[in-house]
Write an enzyme that holds these catalytic residues in place. Structure first.
Site, PDB file in Angstrom:
ATOM      1  N   ALA A  33     -46.137 -11.384  -5.381  1.00 54.46           N
ATOM      2  CA  ALA A  33     -46.479 -12.454  -4.416  1.00 54.46           C
ATOM      3  C   ALA A  33     -47.941 -12.439  -3.980  1.00 54.46           C
ATOM      4  O   ALA A  33     -48.345 -13.244  -3.158  1.00 54.46           O
ATOM      5  CB  ALA A  33     -45.578 -12.342  -3.189  1.00 54.46           C
TER       6      ALA A  33
ATOM      7  N   VAL B   5     -42.416  -3.261 -10.165  1.00 56.92           N
ATOM      8  CA  VAL B   5     -41.042  -3.596 -10.574  1.00 56.92           C
ATOM      9  C   VAL B   5     -40.539  -2.722 -11.727  1.00 56.92           C
ATOM     10  O   VAL B   5     -39.333  -2.652 -11.964  1.00 56.92           O
ATOM     11  CB  VAL B   5     -40.894  -5.096 -10.945  1.00 56.92           C
ATOM     12  CG1 VAL B   5     -41.212  -5.998  -9.769  1.00 56.92           C
ATOM     13  CG2 VAL B   5     -41.728  -5.465 -12.167  1.00 56.92           C
TER      14      VAL B   5
ATOM     15  N   SER C  22     -38.829 -19.453 -17.415  1.00 57.11           N
ATOM     16  CA  SER C  22     -39.917 -20.248 -18.013  1.00 57.11           C
ATOM     17  C   SER C  22     -39.342 -21.327 -18.927  1.00 57.11           C
ATOM     18  O   SER C  22     -38.209 -21.201 -19.420  1.00 57.11           O
ATOM     19  CB  SER C  22     -40.828 -19.341 -18.845  1.00 57.11           C
ATOM     20  OG  SER C  22     -41.704 -20.118 -19.627  1.00 57.11           O
TER      21      SER C  22
ATOM     22  N   TYR D 124     -42.496 -12.449 -24.727  1.00 59.88           N
ATOM     23  CA  TYR D 124     -42.412 -13.239 -23.492  1.00 59.88           C
ATOM     24  C   TYR D 124     -41.166 -14.139 -23.532  1.00 59.88           C
ATOM     25  O   TYR D 124     -40.406 -14.213 -22.563  1.00 59.88           O
ATOM     26  CB  TYR D 124     -43.684 -14.084 -23.355  1.00 59.88           C
ATOM     27  CG  TYR D 124     -43.803 -14.805 -22.028  1.00 59.88           C
ATOM     28  CD1 TYR D 124     -44.099 -14.118 -20.854  1.00 59.88           C
ATOM     29  CD2 TYR D 124     -43.625 -16.184 -21.943  1.00 59.88           C
ATOM     30  CE1 TYR D 124     -44.219 -14.776 -19.643  1.00 59.88           C
ATOM     31  CE2 TYR D 124     -43.743 -16.851 -20.732  1.00 59.88           C
ATOM     32  CZ  TYR D 124     -44.043 -16.146 -19.588  1.00 59.88           C
ATOM     33  OH  TYR D 124     -44.156 -16.800 -18.381  1.00 59.88           O
TER      34      TYR D 124
ATOM     35  N   LYS E 291     -37.852 -14.043 -21.042  1.00 54.70           N
ATOM     36  CA  LYS E 291     -37.455 -15.169 -20.187  1.00 54.70           C
ATOM     37  C   LYS E 291     -36.064 -15.705 -20.544  1.00 54.70           C
ATOM     38  O   LYS E 291     -35.346 -16.207 -19.680  1.00 54.70           O
ATOM     39  CB  LYS E 291     -38.516 -16.276 -20.249  1.00 54.70           C
ATOM     40  CG  LYS E 291     -39.876 -15.840 -19.664  1.00 54.70           C
ATOM     41  CD  LYS E 291     -39.766 -15.399 -18.202  1.00 54.70           C
ATOM     42  CE  LYS E 291     -41.087 -15.104 -17.539  1.00 54.70           C
ATOM     43  NZ  LYS E 291     -40.978 -14.708 -16.131  1.00 54.70           N
TER      44      LYS E 291
ATOM     45  N   ILE F 192     -48.696 -23.753 -15.493  1.00 55.01           N
ATOM     46  CA  ILE F 192     -49.450 -23.724 -14.237  1.00 55.01           C
ATOM     47  C   ILE F 192     -50.717 -22.922 -14.492  1.00 55.01           C
ATOM     48  O   ILE F 192     -50.664 -21.859 -15.132  1.00 55.01           O
ATOM     49  CB  ILE F 192     -48.622 -23.072 -13.100  1.00 55.01           C
ATOM     50  CG1 ILE F 192     -47.380 -23.928 -12.823  1.00 55.01           C
ATOM     51  CG2 ILE F 192     -49.435 -22.958 -11.824  1.00 55.01           C
ATOM     52  CD1 ILE F 192     -46.141 -23.387 -13.378  1.00 55.01           C
TER      53      ILE F 192
HETATM   54  N1  LIG Z   1     -48.330 -19.780 -15.071  1.00 53.02           N
HETATM   55  C1  LIG Z   1     -47.444 -20.377 -15.832  1.00 53.02           C
HETATM   56  O1  LIG Z   1     -47.765 -21.355 -16.530  1.00 53.02           O
HETATM   57  C2  LIG Z   1     -46.023 -19.896 -15.864  1.00 53.02           C
HETATM   58  C3  LIG Z   1     -45.097 -20.655 -16.601  1.00 53.02           C
HETATM   59  C4  LIG Z   1     -43.776 -20.233 -16.649  1.00 53.02           C
HETATM   60  C5  LIG Z   1     -43.392 -19.102 -15.965  1.00 53.02           C
HETATM   61  N2  LIG Z   1     -44.309 -18.375 -15.256  1.00 53.02           N
HETATM   62  C6  LIG Z   1     -43.834 -17.173 -14.557  1.00 53.02           C
HETATM   63  O2  LIG Z   1     -44.188 -17.247 -13.189  1.00 53.02           O
HETATM   64  C7  LIG Z   1     -44.319 -15.922 -12.657  1.00 53.02           C
HETATM   65  C8  LIG Z   1     -45.640 -15.793 -11.908  1.00 53.02           C
HETATM   66  O3  LIG Z   1     -46.700 -15.963 -12.831  1.00 53.02           O
HETATM   67  P1  LIG Z   1     -48.161 -16.467 -12.450  1.00 53.02           P
HETATM   68  O4  LIG Z   1     -48.496 -17.489 -13.435  1.00 53.02           O
HETATM   69  O5  LIG Z   1     -48.251 -16.759 -11.006  1.00 53.02           O
HETATM   70  O6  LIG Z   1     -49.001 -15.143 -12.839  1.00 53.02           O
HETATM   71  P2  LIG Z   1     -50.148 -14.319 -12.083  1.00 53.02           P
HETATM   72  O7  LIG Z   1     -50.686 -13.404 -13.117  1.00 53.02           O
HETATM   73  O8  LIG Z   1     -51.078 -15.232 -11.368  1.00 53.02           O
HETATM   74  O9  LIG Z   1     -49.330 -13.504 -10.978  1.00 53.02           O
HETATM   75  C9  LIG Z   1     -48.419 -12.487 -11.333  1.00 53.02           C
HETATM   76  C10 LIG Z   1     -48.300 -11.505 -10.177  1.00 53.02           C
HETATM   77  O10 LIG Z   1     -47.386 -10.470 -10.590  1.00 53.02           O
HETATM   78  C11 LIG Z   1     -47.941  -9.214 -10.219  1.00 53.02           C
HETATM   79  N3  LIG Z   1     -47.412  -8.139 -11.088  1.00 53.02           N
HETATM   80  C12 LIG Z   1     -47.734  -7.887 -12.388  1.00 53.02           C
HETATM   81  N4  LIG Z   1     -47.103  -6.778 -12.812  1.00 53.02           N
HETATM   82  C13 LIG Z   1     -46.349  -6.332 -11.761  1.00 53.02           C
HETATM   83  C14 LIG Z   1     -45.482  -5.226 -11.582  1.00 53.02           C
HETATM   84  N5  LIG Z   1     -45.252  -4.327 -12.576  1.00 53.02           N
HETATM   85  N6  LIG Z   1     -44.866  -5.066 -10.390  1.00 53.02           N
HETATM   86  C15 LIG Z   1     -45.102  -5.941  -9.376  1.00 53.02           C
HETATM   87  N7  LIG Z   1     -45.933  -6.993  -9.474  1.00 53.02           N
HETATM   88  C16 LIG Z   1     -46.551  -7.184 -10.666  1.00 53.02           C
HETATM   89  C17 LIG Z   1     -49.455  -9.405 -10.386  1.00 53.02           C
HETATM   90  O11 LIG Z   1     -50.213  -8.411  -9.694  1.00 53.02           O
HETATM   91  C18 LIG Z   1     -49.636 -10.823  -9.844  1.00 53.02           C
HETATM   92  O12 LIG Z   1     -49.856 -10.827  -8.441  1.00 53.02           O
HETATM   93  C19 LIG Z   1     -44.199 -14.973 -13.859  1.00 53.02           C
HETATM   94  O13 LIG Z   1     -42.878 -14.471 -13.925  1.00 53.02           O
HETATM   95  C20 LIG Z   1     -44.474 -15.883 -15.039  1.00 53.02           C
HETATM   96  O14 LIG Z   1     -43.897 -15.410 -16.225  1.00 53.02           O
HETATM   97  C21 LIG Z   1     -45.613 -18.753 -15.198  1.00 53.02           C
END
Ligand SMILES: NC(=O)c1ccc[n+]([C@@H]2O[C@H](COP(=O)([O-])OP(=O)(O)OC[C@H]3O[C@@H](n4cnc5c(N)ncnc54)[C@H](O)[C@@H]3O)[C@@H](O)[C@H]2O)c1
Length: 259
Positions: A13, A63, A142, A155, A159, A188
Site C-alpha cells: 500500500a 508477503v 489482472s 506473472y 494471476k 495502469i
Molecule cells: N499496474 C498495472 O497495470 C497492473 C495491472 C494489473 C494488475 N496489477 C496488480 O496490481 C497490484 C499493484 O501493482 P502496482 O501497479 O501498483 O505496482 P507498484 O510497483 O507501483 O506497487 C507495488 C507495491 O507492492 C510492494 N511490494 C513488492 N514486493 C512486496 C513484498 N514482498 N511484500 C510486501 N509488499 C511488496 C512494493 O513495495 C510497492 O509498494 C499488483 O498485484 C499488480 O500485479 C497492476
C-alpha cells in the site's frame, strides 16, 4: 457494522494501486493499515492519509515471509481488536520473454510474491474473520488471468492462481460470512507497469512510446485506467452493498483484449 468501525489491511500500500486503495478506504472512514516491504514509504503514505483526516498506520510487511504476515495481523489485533477487510495488492512484474528462456529463479520470484505471498497473508488474516463471523477479502489479480498472455508466463501463472484461490477460499469461508473476490485491472501507469514496458520495448525492439501504444490499441475505451478506478471497485466489494457477492473476479480494464 459501519465502515468507521472497521479495520483494513492493505498489502503493497505504500505506492501505486495499493496506495489509492488505502486512501479510498480511509476516505470511506475505514482505519487502514498501510503494509509494505518498503517501510519508509509506507510510513509516508500512512502519514499523508492521517494528514488528510483519515485513520491509518504503517506496518513493515514482506508477503513472502509467513512470520511477517503473522506479526502484522497480531499487531492489528493488539491495537484494534479486529480485522474486517484484507486487500491483497502487493505484487511484482515479470522479466518479459519466451517462457523457455526464463530461469527457475525468475519464475519463483514472481510466484513467491504474487501467489504464495497472497496465500500466506490470507492464511494469517482469516482466523480473526472466522471468529468475527464476518470479513471481506479482496485480491488484486489482472487482465492477464483471463486470457493467454505470451512472454509473461510467471506473472500470468501467478494471476491465474489468484483467481483459483479466490474461488476456493470463497467456498471455504462462505459458512463464516467471509466473502472473497478478485479485481482484475487492465493497464495502469505505475512503477510496476513502467518497468514491464521498458523491458518489453527491448524484447520487441520498439520504442517505449510504441509499446505503450500497443496497450492503448487493445483497450476498447482507448485510455488507461487510474489507480482510483481499481480502488473504487475494491471499496464497493468491501461495502455492505456487496454482501451477496463472493468467488467472483471483476474486470476493471476499459474493455481490454489482451492477446
Ligand atoms: N499496474 C498495472 O497495470 C497492473 C495491472 C494489473 C494488475 N496489477 C496488480 O496490481 C497490484 C499493484 O501493482 P502496482 O501497479 O501498483 O505496482 P507498484 O510497483 O507501483 O506497487 C507495488 C507495491 O507492492 C510492494 N511490494 C513488492 N514486493 C512486496 C513484498 N514482498 N511484500 C510486501 N509488499 C511488496 C512494493 O513495495 C510497492 O509498494 C499488483 O498485484 C499488480 O500485479 C497492476
Amino acid at each position: 457494522m459501519s465502515l468507521s468501525d472497521q479495520v483494513a489491511l492493505v498489502t503493497g500500500a505504500a505506492r501505486g494501486i495499493g496506495r489509492a486503495i488505502a486512501e479510498t478506504l480511509a476516505a470511506d472512514g475505514v482505519e487502514v493499515v498501510v503494509a509494505d516491504i518498503d517501510a519508509d514509504e509506507a510510513e509516508l503514505t500512512a502519514k499523508a492519509i492521517t494528514a488528510g483526516g483519515g485513520r491509518a498506520f504503517a506496518a513493515a510487511h514482506d508477503v513472502r515471509d509467513e512470520q511477517s504476515s503473522a506479526d502484522v495481523v497480531a499487531r492489528i489485533l493488539e491495537r484494534r481488536g479486529r480485522l474486517d477487510i484484507l486487500v491483497n495488492n502487493a505484487g511484482v512484474g515479470p522479466r518479459p520473454g519466451p517462457f523457455h528462456t526464463l530461469t527457475a529463479d525468475e519464475y519463483d520470484r514472481v510466484m513467491s510474491i504474487n501467489a504464495r505471498g497472497l496465500f500466506l497473508t490470507t492464511k494469517a488474516a482469516t482466523p480473526p474473520m472466522i471468529e468475527q463471523r464476518s470479513g471481506r477479502i479482496i485480491h488484486i489479480s489482472s487482465v492477464v488471468a483471463k486470457r493467454a498472455s505470451p512472454n509473461i508466463l510467471p506473472y500470468a501463472a501467478s494471476k491465474w492462481a489468484v483467481i483459483g484461490m479466490t474461488q476456493t477460499m470463497a467456498r471455504e469461508l462462505a459458512q463464516y460470512d467471509v466473502t472473497v473476490n478478485a479485481v482484475c485491472p487492465g493497464v495502469i501507469r505505475t512503477q510496476l507497469h513502467e518497468g514491464v514496458v521498458e523491458k518489453m520495448s527491448t524484447l520487441y525492439d520498439k520504442t517505449e512510446d510504441d509499446t505503450w501504444q500497443m496497450f492503448y490499441d487493445r483497450i476498447a475505451l482507448g485510455r488507461l485506467q487510474e489507480p482510483a478506478d481499481i480502488a473504487d471497485m475494491v471499496a464497493f466489494l468491501a461495502s455492505a452493498k456487496a454482501r451477496n457477492i463472493t468467488g467472483s473476479a471483476f474486470n476493471v480494464n476499459g474493455g481490454m483484449e489482451f492477446n
